[in-house]
Design an enzyme around this catalytic site. Sequence first.
Site, PDB file in Angstrom:
ATOM      1  N   GLU A  23       8.909 -14.154  14.412  1.00  0.00           N
ATOM      2  CA  GLU A  23       8.030 -13.077  13.930  1.00  0.00           C
ATOM      3  C   GLU A  23       6.607 -13.414  14.339  1.00  0.00           C
ATOM      4  OE1 GLU A  23       8.279 -13.149   9.597  1.00  0.00           O
ATOM      5  OE2 GLU A  23       7.673 -15.249   9.509  1.00  0.00           O
TER       6      GLU A  23
ATOM      7  N   SER B 187      15.097  -8.406  11.750  1.00  0.00           N
ATOM      8  CA  SER B 187      16.361  -9.103  11.455  1.00  0.00           C
ATOM      9  C   SER B 187      17.494  -8.084  11.519  1.00  0.00           C
ATOM     10  CB  SER B 187      16.328  -9.729  10.056  1.00  0.00           C
ATOM     11  OG  SER B 187      16.472  -8.722   9.059  1.00  0.00           O
TER      12      SER B 187
ATOM     13  N   TYR C  70      19.455  -7.500   9.173  1.00  0.00           N
ATOM     14  CA  TYR C  70      19.389  -6.775   7.895  1.00  0.00           C
ATOM     15  C   TYR C  70      18.417  -5.588   8.018  1.00  0.00           C
ATOM     16  CZ  TYR C  70      16.897  -5.446   3.734  1.00  0.00           C
ATOM     17  OH  TYR C  70      16.246  -4.700   2.799  1.00  0.00           O
ATOM     18  N   HIS C  71      17.187  -5.875   8.462  1.00  0.00           N
ATOM     19  CA  HIS C  71      16.208  -4.788   8.565  1.00  0.00           C
ATOM     20  C   HIS C  71      16.713  -3.696   9.517  1.00  0.00           C
ATOM     21  CE1 HIS C  71      13.519  -8.047   6.981  1.00  0.00           C
ATOM     22  NE2 HIS C  71      13.018  -7.045   6.288  1.00  0.00           N
TER      23      HIS C  71
ATOM     24  N   LYS D 187      18.936  -1.049   8.015  1.00  0.00           N
ATOM     25  CA  LYS D 187      18.231   0.029   7.309  1.00  0.00           C
ATOM     26  C   LYS D 187      17.688   1.072   8.301  1.00  0.00           C
ATOM     27  CE  LYS D 187      17.965  -2.001   3.027  1.00  0.00           C
ATOM     28  NZ  LYS D 187      18.064  -1.431   1.686  1.00  0.00           N
TER      29      LYS D 187
ATOM     30  N   ARG E 220      12.015 -18.213  11.318  1.00  0.00           N
ATOM     31  CA  ARG E 220      12.191 -16.844  11.811  1.00  0.00           C
ATOM     32  C   ARG E 220      11.506 -16.664  13.154  1.00  0.00           C
ATOM     33  NH1 ARG E 220      11.837 -13.022   6.443  1.00  0.00           N
ATOM     34  NH2 ARG E 220      12.846 -14.506   5.063  1.00  0.00           N
TER      35      ARG E 220
ATOM     36  N   ASP F 245      34.014  -0.512  -4.149  1.00  0.00           N
ATOM     37  CA  ASP F 245      33.245  -0.778  -2.930  1.00  0.00           C
ATOM     38  C   ASP F 245      33.108   0.505  -2.105  1.00  0.00           C
ATOM     39  OD1 ASP F 245      32.291  -1.568  -0.437  1.00  0.00           O
ATOM     40  OD2 ASP F 245      33.305  -3.513  -0.540  1.00  0.00           O
ATOM     41  N   ILE F 246      31.888   0.974  -1.967  1.00  0.00           N
ATOM     42  CA  ILE F 246      31.670   2.240  -1.261  1.00  0.00           C
ATOM     43  C   ILE F 246      31.866   2.099   0.248  1.00  0.00           C
ATOM     44  CG2 ILE F 246      30.092   3.132  -3.006  1.00  0.00           C
ATOM     45  CD1 ILE F 246      27.800   2.535  -0.947  1.00  0.00           C
TER      46      ILE F 246
ATOM     47  N   THR G 123      13.252  -0.067   3.881  1.00  0.00           N
ATOM     48  CA  THR G 123      12.343  -1.218   3.849  1.00  0.00           C
ATOM     49  C   THR G 123      11.166  -1.026   4.800  1.00  0.00           C
ATOM     50  OG1 THR G 123      12.156  -3.591   4.324  1.00  0.00           O
ATOM     51  CG2 THR G 123      13.866  -2.419   5.501  1.00  0.00           C
TER      52      THR G 123
ATOM     53  N   THR H 230       6.257 -23.324   0.772  1.00  0.00           N
ATOM     54  CA  THR H 230       6.830 -23.256   2.117  1.00  0.00           C
ATOM     55  C   THR H 230       6.268 -22.061   2.896  1.00  0.00           C
ATOM     56  OG1 THR H 230       8.653 -21.965   1.197  1.00  0.00           O
ATOM     57  CG2 THR H 230       9.031 -24.335   1.430  1.00  0.00           C
TER      58      THR H 230
ATOM     59  N   ARG I 180       9.467 -17.033  -4.752  1.00  0.00           N
ATOM     60  CA  ARG I 180       9.762 -18.413  -4.335  1.00  0.00           C
ATOM     61  C   ARG I 180       8.545 -19.326  -4.531  1.00  0.00           C
ATOM     62  NH1 ARG I 180      13.079 -20.385  -0.916  1.00  0.00           N
ATOM     63  NH2 ARG I 180      11.783 -20.883   0.889  1.00  0.00           N
TER      64      ARG I 180
ATOM     65  N   GLN J  32      10.357   0.290   1.268  1.00  0.00           N
ATOM     66  CA  GLN J  32       9.747  -0.573   0.253  1.00  0.00           C
ATOM     67  C   GLN J  32       9.266  -1.893   0.854  1.00  0.00           C
ATOM     68  OE1 GLN J  32      10.776  -1.149  -4.251  1.00  0.00           O
ATOM     69  NE2 GLN J  32      12.177  -2.412  -3.104  1.00  0.00           N
TER      70      GLN J  32
ATOM     71  N   LEU K 280      30.063  -5.476  -7.123  1.00  0.00           N
ATOM     72  CA  LEU K 280      29.834  -6.859  -7.581  1.00  0.00           C
ATOM     73  C   LEU K 280      29.859  -7.861  -6.425  1.00  0.00           C
ATOM     74  CD1 LEU K 280      31.985  -6.799 -10.870  1.00  0.00           C
ATOM     75  CD2 LEU K 280      29.650  -5.976 -10.495  1.00  0.00           C
TER      76      LEU K 280
HETATM   77  N1  USQ Z   1       7.983 -16.383   4.056  1.00  0.00           N
HETATM   78  C1  USQ Z   1       7.322 -17.592   4.030  1.00  0.00           C
HETATM   79  N2  USQ Z   1       7.808 -18.571   3.224  1.00  0.00           N
HETATM   80  C2  USQ Z   1       8.910 -18.400   2.432  1.00  0.00           C
HETATM   81  C3  USQ Z   1       9.573 -17.160   2.460  1.00  0.00           C
HETATM   82  C4  USQ Z   1       9.086 -16.180   3.293  1.00  0.00           C
HETATM   83  O1  USQ Z   1       6.323 -17.789   4.728  1.00  0.00           O
HETATM   84  O2  USQ Z   1       9.282 -19.347   1.717  1.00  0.00           O
HETATM   85  C5  USQ Z   1       7.474 -15.297   4.897  1.00  0.00           C
HETATM   86  C6  USQ Z   1       8.485 -14.783   5.931  1.00  0.00           C
HETATM   87  O3  USQ Z   1       8.432 -15.515   7.118  1.00  0.00           O
HETATM   88  C7  USQ Z   1       8.057 -13.326   6.095  1.00  0.00           C
HETATM   89  C8  USQ Z   1       7.459 -12.965   4.739  1.00  0.00           C
HETATM   90  O4  USQ Z   1       7.220 -14.193   4.061  1.00  0.00           O
HETATM   91  O5  USQ Z   1       7.039 -13.233   7.056  1.00  0.00           O
HETATM   92  C9  USQ Z   1       8.360 -12.110   3.861  1.00  0.00           C
HETATM   93  O6  USQ Z   1       9.592 -12.783   3.688  1.00  0.00           O
HETATM   94  P1  USQ Z   1      10.544 -12.469   2.431  1.00  0.00           P
HETATM   95  O7  USQ Z   1      11.720 -13.398   2.525  1.00  0.00           O
HETATM   96  O8  USQ Z   1       9.771 -12.456   1.177  1.00  0.00           O
HETATM   97  O9  USQ Z   1      10.934 -10.954   2.697  1.00  0.00           O
HETATM   98  P2  USQ Z   1      11.845 -10.281   3.807  1.00  0.00           P
HETATM   99  O10 USQ Z   1      12.759 -11.210   4.502  1.00  0.00           O
HETATM  100  O11 USQ Z   1      10.938  -9.462   4.669  1.00  0.00           O
HETATM  101  O12 USQ Z   1      12.758  -9.332   2.914  1.00  0.00           O
HETATM  102  C10 USQ Z   1      12.373  -8.920   1.603  1.00  0.00           C
HETATM  103  C11 USQ Z   1      13.622  -8.449   0.875  1.00  0.00           C
HETATM  104  C12 USQ Z   1      14.183  -7.246   1.614  1.00  0.00           C
HETATM  105  C13 USQ Z   1      13.118  -6.191   1.745  1.00  0.00           C
HETATM  106  C14 USQ Z   1      11.873  -6.748   2.417  1.00  0.00           C
HETATM  107  C15 USQ Z   1      10.718  -5.795   2.423  1.00  0.00           C
HETATM  108  O13 USQ Z   1      14.575  -9.503   0.811  1.00  0.00           O
HETATM  109  O14 USQ Z   1      15.325  -6.765   0.914  1.00  0.00           O
HETATM  110  O15 USQ Z   1      13.616  -5.143   2.531  1.00  0.00           O
HETATM  111  O16 USQ Z   1      11.428  -7.897   1.654  1.00  0.00           O
HETATM  112  S1  USQ Z   1       9.718  -5.993   3.881  1.00  0.00           S
HETATM  113  O17 USQ Z   1       9.361  -7.394   4.037  1.00  0.00           O
HETATM  114  O18 USQ Z   1       8.555  -5.181   3.706  1.00  0.00           O
HETATM  115  O19 USQ Z   1      10.534  -5.588   4.994  1.00  0.00           O
END
Ligand code: USQ
Length: 385
Positions: free
Chosen positions: A329, A180, A182-183, A186, A327, A74-75, A145, A254, A242, A209, A33
């Site tokens: 990127e 990031s 986070y990434h 993984k 970010r 909590d694992i 991811t 945005t 969003r 994913q 949780l």
């Molecule tokens: N982005 C925008 N505007 C926003 C939000 C995001 O332009 O308001 C852009 C970001 O800069 C990025 C892209 O959209 O280039 C994706 O951002 P995101 O926040 O939708 O996704 P991300 O941070 O990559 O993470 C999400 C999930 C994460 C999963 C990942 C898959 O939160 O858990 O692992 O998507 S992936 O993106 O394929 O790595």
Amino acid sequence: MRILIMGGDGYLGWPTAMHFSSKGHDVAILDSLVKRYWEAEFGAEPLIPVSSIQTRVRGWERATGRKIQLYIGDISTNHRFLYDVIERFQPEAVVHYAEQPSAPYSMFGREYCVETQRNNVVGTLNLMFALQRSAPDAHVVKLGTMGEYGTPNIDIEEGWLDITHNGRQDRVLFPKKPGSFYHLSKVHDSNNLEFACRIWGLRVTDLNQGVVYGIETPQTTMDKDFVTSFHYDAVFGTVLNRFIVQAVNGIPLTVYGKGGQTRGFLNILDTLQCVELAVENPADRGEFRVFNQFTEQFSINDLAAIVQRVGKGLGQDVVVDHIANPRVELEEHYYNAKHSKFSDMGLQPHLLTDDVVARMWETVRQNQARVHHSLVQPDIKWKQG
Ligand code: USQ
């Protein structure tokens, strides 16, 4: 099958638990949780109120007659608890979502980076040891991811790369360039799991994913207690979710920077389908298998244009804003990621049509009054933390 859903209280975990339970599997949820606490730290609330996990599970049993067992713990901090769950439940498949999922959260500062990597990496290590100890034949379906790969200037393969170097050949894990902490967590998980398969003979499917969108599955709409945790804030919300909330509320979309960032995307319905295909077709003992789990590629500008077009059809003008990218990127880049393994296994994708966006738009509109406008603009910057 006996299926343990770790992180079964989350956006994907809860719908996955209901999905498998509705198919007659023996399902247990394990969750600490803590995601609810992380959300509370940022004042982020799901768009539609989410019931407690106990209420969800009780309601599910009332509605369907099917029991979902619940283990709260909590694992990452309590390996004995996890050992005990694995020993008692003896899962045939473990679907592992129990991780901190937000890139911005992990970039907020030292504590958030450390919390993300400690929680994610140690939790997965503890799972590996728990399985080696008392369920070595269980198949782990691990949520990784697409972001592990980043945006390399070459085609992205599904996990492995065949290389020829100085005339010799080998097969190596595809080089990773994540964007990031986070990434990166993984990536560490993938390396640890591949090692456990190679050395101990565990069986693992790593699902790389893409970005998930969607609010509803056949089960989440059955009862108000079954809705899933849909986020639109700048910390936990993903981009298309969003954009739709922004559009409905008359907030300019945005787009970060130029908007040429391209990613793989999939409907939440296809997350369920892919996880089911992976569970039903397990990896072999000792095999570390990687599937790229997405159905379509879009740039952020493509998504903004789709939302703008759907808004127009519904009589709402949608403004697209290009704001300074918080970010670090690439905003224009090559992107060609393979994703044929799930298609070969029979995946029937739910593609992103205008109707899909319009349906999400309507659900968001019904809950519009709950949107906190102050949570929408991003304020976590990659460079400063
Ligand atoms: N982005 C925008 N505007 C926003 C939000 C995001 O332009 O308001 C852009 C970001 O800069 C990025 C892209 O959209 O280039 C994706 O951002 P995101 O926040 O939708 O996704 P991300 O941070 O990559 O993470 C999400 C999930 C994460 C999963 C990942 C898959 O939160 O858990 O692992 O998507 S992936 O993106 O394929 O790595």
